[in-house]
Design an enzyme around this catalytic site. Structure first.
Site, PDB file in Angstrom:
ATOM      1  N   LYS A  75     -54.010  38.810 -61.983  1.00  0.00           N
ATOM      2  CA  LYS A  75     -53.929  37.734 -62.979  1.00  0.00           C
ATOM      3  C   LYS A  75     -54.373  38.166 -64.383  1.00  0.00           C
ATOM      4  CE  LYS A  75     -54.550  34.053 -59.577  1.00  0.00           C
ATOM      5  NZ  LYS A  75     -55.182  32.768 -59.249  1.00  0.00           N
ATOM      6  N   ASP A 111     -53.619  26.981 -62.127  1.00  0.00           N
ATOM      7  CA  ASP A 111     -54.696  26.734 -61.155  1.00  0.00           C
ATOM      8  C   ASP A 111     -55.509  25.490 -61.534  1.00  0.00           C
ATOM      9  OD1 ASP A 111     -54.087  28.892 -59.504  1.00  0.00           O
ATOM     10  OD2 ASP A 111     -55.368  30.272 -60.608  1.00  0.00           O
TER      11      ASP A 111
END
Ligand code: ATR
Length: 292
Positions: A75, A111
């Site tokens: 990420k 997220d």
């Protein structure tokens, strides 16, 4: 898709990249939505070793995919690789959703949205009177949760972590409403908080359990865990047996997938009980009272 089959595909195909990625359930989620919506498309797992992650993003526009999800440990590399990261991704320093615009690589982080959408769906009104919250953990997942709680007005947010420096780094990133704390501080903090979130890996299958005494918690505290294997973590079990409201972490996984699907394939998909059952079945779980 194997590396040898990485030619341009006739079918619009997205993927999830990670290392390892073979346990990712994202293909089940996206293929369910493609079938449900009658769309032509596909979604595959694509393992990328850490040393090849930067190359993967650098060559993305010439590759076979229309977009991708990014999971551990890529990420941060994804964030550093995109031509443009949106406001959330920039705040978190991490990208989990990638797409192309005019050949340029764009990145977001869904997220935080997934975490909040799960609570909106399963604990509607949880933020009606946002006050103090406790976040257990100070890793990458905690960053998304803290950002989301700040966006919904929770303050102060007590970040309880084993390694003090990492909790302090959260205060540096997100400001003075973030209060770094240690596990010893928890009994004194519990009576203040209306929301308790576990973002540590404790309680996950194969990890030590998260055992905290909830006796001092408020009767109206909402307890949620981002760990979803097992679905009912030791923390959630303890909270439920004390009569507290709980939300498990599976919904975060389902909801974080929504914005990516919409970017790549067009329609905005819906997280339904049917999708939840599908993933649970893949985990070998049949939920009691699963009707509808
Ligand atoms: P993620 O990106 O999933 O959040 P991470 O960055 O590795 O993963 O963070 C894991 C979190 O779980 C951290 O808060 C970690 O605490 P430390 O920062 O002190 O390492 C916490 N954690 C993991 N194992 C733990 C343990 N045995 N006891 C207490 N905290 C633990």
């Amino acid at each position: 898709m194997t590396p040898s089959s990485l030619q341009a595909s006739a079918v619009p195909t997205a993927c999830v990249i990670g290392w390892p990625v073979k346990h990712s359930r994202s293909p089940i989620i996206h293929r369910h939505w493609l079938a449900e919506l009658g769309l032509t498309g596909d979604y595959v797992r694509h393992p990328v070793e850490p040393e090849h992650a930067a190359d993967f993003f650098a060559n993305f526009a010439g590759g076979p995919f229309i977009g991708c999800n990014v999971t551990v440990p890529h990420k941060e590399v994804a964030f550093a690789s995109v031509a443009h990261a949106d406001a959330v991704a920039t705040a978190l320093g991490a990208v989990n959703t990638v797409w192309l615009e005019d050949g340029r690589l764009m990145g977001s982080n869904t997220d935080a949205e997934g975490f909040i959408a799960n609570l909106d769906q399963l604990a509607q009104g949880f933020d009606a009177n946002p006050g103090a919250a406790i976040v257990l953990g100070a890793g990458g997942a905690a960053r998304a949760v803290i950002w989301a709680l700040q966006a919904r007005g929770f303050a102060p947010i007590h970040v309880v972590n084993r390694t003090r420096d990492r909790a302090e780094a959260m205060a540096e990133r997100f400001g003075p409403d973030i209060r770094p704390a240690g596990w010893n501080d928890l009994p004194a903090l519990l009576p203040q908080a209306g929301l308790l979130v576990n973002t540590t890996s404790l309680g996950m299958e194969g990890q030590p359990p998260l055992t905290i005494d909830l006796a001092a918690a408020r009767d109206d505290v909402l307890v949620t865990d981002i760990v979803y294997i097992p679905l009912e973590t030791p923390l959630l079990k303890a909270a439920r047996s004390r009569g507290l409201q709980t939300v498990d972490g599976l919904g975060m996984l389902l909801h974080q997938a929504v914005p990516g699907f919409e970017r790549w394939f067009g329609p905005r998909p819906v997280v339904t009980p049917e999708l939840r059952r599908l993933i649970l079945a893949d985990m070998g779980i049949v939920e009691a009272g699963a009707a509808a």
